[in-house]
Write a protein that holds these residues in place. Structure first.
Motif, PDB file in Angstrom:
ATOM      1  N   PRO A   1     103.408  32.638 -46.514  1.00 60.36           N
ATOM      2  CA  PRO A   1     102.790  33.291 -47.945  1.00 60.36           C
ATOM      3  C   PRO A   1     101.221  33.338 -47.935  1.00 60.36           C
ATOM      4  N   GLU A   2     100.914  34.569 -48.435  1.00 63.14           N
ATOM      5  CA  GLU A   2      99.364  34.856 -48.766  1.00 63.14           C
ATOM      6  C   GLU A   2      98.485  33.768 -48.947  1.00 63.14           C
ATOM      7  N   GLN A   3      98.969  32.940 -49.692  1.00 61.33           N
ATOM      8  CA  GLN A   3      97.998  31.617 -50.031  1.00 61.33           C
ATOM      9  C   GLN A   3      97.830  30.755 -48.948  1.00 61.33           C
ATOM     10  N   LEU A   4      98.763  30.841 -47.974  1.00 57.76           N
ATOM     11  CA  LEU A   4      98.321  29.797 -46.793  1.00 57.76           C
ATOM     12  C   LEU A   4      97.685  30.575 -45.686  1.00 57.76           C
ATOM     13  N   ALA A   5      97.988  31.945 -45.480  1.00 62.44           N
ATOM     14  CA  ALA A   5      97.302  32.434 -44.266  1.00 62.44           C
ATOM     15  C   ALA A   5      95.907  33.116 -44.880  1.00 62.44           C
ATOM     16  N   ASN A   6      95.614  32.709 -46.053  1.00 65.14           N
ATOM     17  CA  ASN A   6      94.171  33.521 -46.514  1.00 65.14           C
ATOM     18  C   ASN A   6      93.610  32.655 -47.600  1.00 65.14           C
ATOM     19  N   VAL A   7      93.221  31.430 -47.412  1.00 66.61           N
ATOM     20  CA  VAL A   7      92.762  30.601 -48.378  1.00 66.61           C
ATOM     21  C   VAL A   7      91.293  30.301 -48.071  1.00 66.61           C
ATOM     22  N   ASN A   8      90.572  30.205 -49.116  1.00 69.10           N
ATOM     23  CA  ASN A   8      89.074  29.651 -49.100  1.00 69.10           C
ATOM     24  C   ASN A   8      89.265  28.214 -48.943  1.00 69.10           C
ATOM     25  N   HIS A   9      89.426  27.542 -47.679  1.00 69.44           N
ATOM     26  CA  HIS A   9      89.522  26.144 -47.661  1.00 69.44           C
ATOM     27  C   HIS A   9      88.193  25.325 -47.927  1.00 69.44           C
ATOM     28  N   LEU A  10      87.178  25.863 -47.838  1.00 67.83           N
ATOM     29  CA  LEU A  10      85.956  25.132 -48.064  1.00 67.83           C
ATOM     30  C   LEU A  10      85.946  24.942 -49.562  1.00 67.83           C
ATOM     31  N   LYS A  11      86.087  25.977 -50.408  1.00 67.65           N
ATOM     32  CA  LYS A  11      86.165  26.051 -51.885  1.00 67.65           C
ATOM     33  C   LYS A  11      87.327  24.884 -52.291  1.00 67.65           C
ATOM     34  N   GLU A  12      88.408  24.969 -51.964  1.00 65.27           N
ATOM     35  CA  GLU A  12      89.512  24.345 -52.128  1.00 65.27           C
ATOM     36  C   GLU A  12      89.342  22.663 -51.788  1.00 65.27           C
ATOM     37  N   SER A  13      88.811  22.534 -50.632  1.00 67.37           N
ATOM     38  CA  SER A  13      88.814  21.097 -50.397  1.00 67.37           C
ATOM     39  C   SER A  13      87.485  20.383 -50.949  1.00 67.37           C
ATOM     40  N   ASN A  14      86.512  21.247 -51.510  1.00 67.10           N
ATOM     41  CA  ASN A  14      85.126  20.907 -51.898  1.00 67.10           C
ATOM     42  C   ASN A  14      84.303  20.284 -50.857  1.00 67.10           C
ATOM     43  N   ILE A  15      84.761  20.652 -49.697  1.00 66.53           N
ATOM     44  CA  ILE A  15      84.044  20.061 -48.744  1.00 66.53           C
ATOM     45  C   ILE A  15      82.757  21.103 -48.390  1.00 66.53           C
ATOM     46  N   GLY A  16      81.449  20.576 -48.512  1.00 69.04           N
ATOM     47  CA  GLY A  16      80.118  21.347 -48.491  1.00 69.04           C
ATOM     48  C   GLY A  16      79.260  20.430 -47.567  1.00 69.04           C
ATOM     49  N   GLU A  17      78.156  21.254 -47.490  1.00 69.39           N
ATOM     50  CA  GLU A  17      76.971  20.585 -46.645  1.00 69.39           C
ATOM     51  C   GLU A  17      75.627  20.672 -47.458  1.00 69.39           C
ATOM     52  N   TYR A  18      75.035  19.878 -47.008  1.00 71.19           N
ATOM     53  CA  TYR A  18      73.592  19.796 -47.233  1.00 71.19           C
ATOM     54  C   TYR A  18      72.465  19.780 -46.125  1.00 71.19           C
ATOM     55  N   ILE A  19      71.496  20.501 -45.974  1.00 69.43           N
ATOM     56  CA  ILE A  19      70.687  20.405 -44.774  1.00 69.43           C
ATOM     57  C   ILE A  19      69.155  19.878 -45.096  1.00 69.43           C
ATOM     58  N   VAL A  20      68.716  19.190 -44.417  1.00 69.95           N
ATOM     59  CA  VAL A  20      67.466  18.378 -44.866  1.00 69.95           C
ATOM     60  C   VAL A  20      66.823  18.761 -43.327  1.00 69.95           C
ATOM     61  N   PHE A  21      65.352  19.510 -43.777  1.00 68.97           N
ATOM     62  CA  PHE A  21      64.446  19.384 -42.435  1.00 68.97           C
ATOM     63  C   PHE A  21      63.397  18.059 -42.712  1.00 68.97           C
ATOM     64  N   LEU A  22      63.239  17.500 -41.641  1.00 64.58           N
ATOM     65  CA  LEU A  22      62.269  16.449 -41.724  1.00 64.58           C
ATOM     66  C   LEU A  22      60.894  16.724 -41.358  1.00 64.58           C
ATOM     67  N   GLU A  23      60.075  16.374 -42.328  1.00 61.89           N
ATOM     68  CA  GLU A  23      58.757  16.726 -42.190  1.00 61.89           C
ATOM     69  C   GLU A  23      58.122  15.858 -41.424  1.00 61.89           C
ATOM     70  N   LYS A  24      58.281  14.524 -41.199  1.00 63.65           N
ATOM     71  CA  LYS A  24      57.518  13.425 -40.581  1.00 63.65           C
ATOM     72  C   LYS A  24      58.610  12.979 -39.448  1.00 63.65           C
ATOM     73  N   GLU A  25      57.904  12.146 -38.423  1.00 64.48           N
ATOM     74  CA  GLU A  25      58.786  11.571 -37.455  1.00 64.48           C
ATOM     75  C   GLU A  25      59.120  10.326 -37.945  1.00 64.48           C
ATOM     76  N   LEU A  26      60.439  10.109 -37.893  1.00 63.98           N
ATOM     77  CA  LEU A  26      60.840   8.703 -38.361  1.00 63.98           C
ATOM     78  C   LEU A  26      61.190   7.770 -37.004  1.00 63.98           C
ATOM     79  N   SER A  27      61.263   6.525 -37.420  1.00 61.58           N
ATOM     80  CA  SER A  27      61.613   5.586 -36.331  1.00 61.58           C
ATOM     81  C   SER A  27      63.143   5.583 -36.384  1.00 61.58           C
ATOM     82  N   TYR A  28      63.809   5.159 -35.388  1.00 64.39           N
ATOM     83  CA  TYR A  28      65.265   4.926 -35.264  1.00 64.39           C
ATOM     84  C   TYR A  28      65.927   4.027 -36.505  1.00 64.39           C
ATOM     85  N   GLU A  29      64.943   3.045 -36.497  1.00 64.05           N
ATOM     86  CA  GLU A  29      65.274   1.920 -37.535  1.00 64.05           C
ATOM     87  C   GLU A  29      65.342   2.506 -39.039  1.00 64.05           C
TER      88      GLU A  29
END
Ligand SMILES: Nc1nc2c(ncn2[C@@H]2O[C@H](COP(=O)(O)OP(=O)(O)OP(=O)(O)O)[C@@H](O)[C@H]2O)c(=O)[nH]1
Ligand SMILES: [Mg+2]
Length: 308
Positions: free
Chosen positions: A213-241
């Motif tokens: 069915p159309e809805q299975l073959a062609n779904v916007n899964h990212l939107k439907e499952s609400n999985i998203g991402e957020y990118i952070v660029f690090l300005e300073k060097e951190l320690s592993y701790e």
């Protein structure tokens, strides 16, 4: 005719690790090209793969199963022209359903050798009710239970039983005839994606995909499952701790963090991999950009991501 493998599986299950090992161990003398698609517009896998293999095409942003389908087909033609490979490996993003990619590869005339779904034996229970994951299992004919080193034999057996039940429920069925598409499928167990050679020697090529069915073959899964991402660029060097402390405080809706960072404790840039609370660092060569981290999760918001 080019043969292809689709490598699917939920976020952080071990898809990239599996492909690196498979290509190195079993396709050394063959011409292989890899297509990788990740959530977000800053890719990590492409950079890792390019360090071990040259014929890599990175399809950033979105997910190939929905918004990027035509982009994907263009990418396949590009890679065929450029490298003329014998085999194509396609790693889908952890939040995509592989079916539209199967369709695209069939349309292009590729022989689809197998759809391989990696499952994280350790974290399976945290995501087993996710619908996209269930469709990933339903659309595969090879299941690899990975991260076996992190669980007991008893747990492995239980995971296997649950996967068989999910497979039964979500197995692709022809929309018109209700016939099950994959009558046979195989289950392998692996640690760090290392599988026996049999997996690649005895595949059951996939032909004539069923009508869906159309809805299975062609779904916007990212939107439907609400999985998203957020990118952070690090300005300073951190320690592993410091970094580790912040990762330990992440809320449960953040499943996956990946990135490339320069830390005070190491001379080289490091790839950071965080999957459901487990962190791994490994050095990466040939990287000279900014340090960054991609946070991936459900309903992710700026407040979920720590201030760095
Ligand atoms: N202990 C253990 N760790 C593993 C295994 N396989 C992969 N990992 C680790 O799990 C993390 C994620 O592995 P990847 O191969 O990047 O997983 P992926 O499915 O490609 O991740 P995404 O593309 O982000 O969805 C890395 O830190 C790997 O080293 C395994 O069998 N055992
Ligand atoms: Mg990956």
């Amino acid at each position: 005719m080019i043969s292809s493998f689709i490598v699917t599986g939920f976020l952080g299950a071990g898809k990239t690790t599996f492909m690196i090992n498979a290509v190195r161990d079993y396709f050394k003398d063959r011409k292989v090209a890899i297509i990788v698609n990740e959530i977000g517009d800053v890719g990590v896998d492409g950079k890792i793969l390019q360090n071990v293999y040259s014929n890599v095409l990175e399809l950033p942003e979105g997910c190939i199963c929905c918004s990027l389908q035509s982009e994907f087909e263009k990418g396949v033609y590009e890679i065929l022209e450029k490298y003329n490979p014998d085999f194509l490996f396609v790693e889908t993003s952890g939040a995509s359903n592989p079916f539209p990619i199967m369709l695209s590869l069939q349309n292009i005339g590729s022989l689809l050798e197998a759809v391989i779904c990696l499952v994280d034996a350790k974290n399976f229970r945290s995501y087993k009710s996710n619908e996209t994951f269930r469709y990933q299992i339903g659309s595969s004919n090879i299941i690899v239970i990975n991260k076996a080193d992190l669980v007991s034999q008893e747990e492995l057996k239980l995971v296997e039983e649950e996967l068989k039940a999910i497979k039964k429920e979500y197995n692709l069925k022809d929309f018109l005839t209700n016939e099950e598409f994959f009558k046979n499928f195989k289950i392998y167990v692996s640690s760090y994606g290392k599988v026996e050679s049999g997996l690649f020697e005895h595949t059951y090529p996939i032909k004539d995909l069923p009508n869906l069915p159309e809805q299975l073959a062609n779904v916007n899964h990212l939107k439907e499952s609400n999985i998203g991402e957020y990118i952070v660029f690090l300005e300073k060097e951190l320690s592993y701790e410091d970094l580790d402390k912040s990762l330990k405080n992440l809320p449960a809706n953040v499943y996956r963090v990946k990135g490339i960072v320069k830390l005070k404790d190491f001379d080289t840039y490091m790839v950071l991999n965080y999957v459901f609370g487990y962190t791994e660092l490994s050095p990466i060569e040939n990287y000279s950009g900014k340090s960054f981290l991609v946070f991936i999760g459900e309903n992710i918001r700026k407040e979920n991501v720590f201030a760095l």
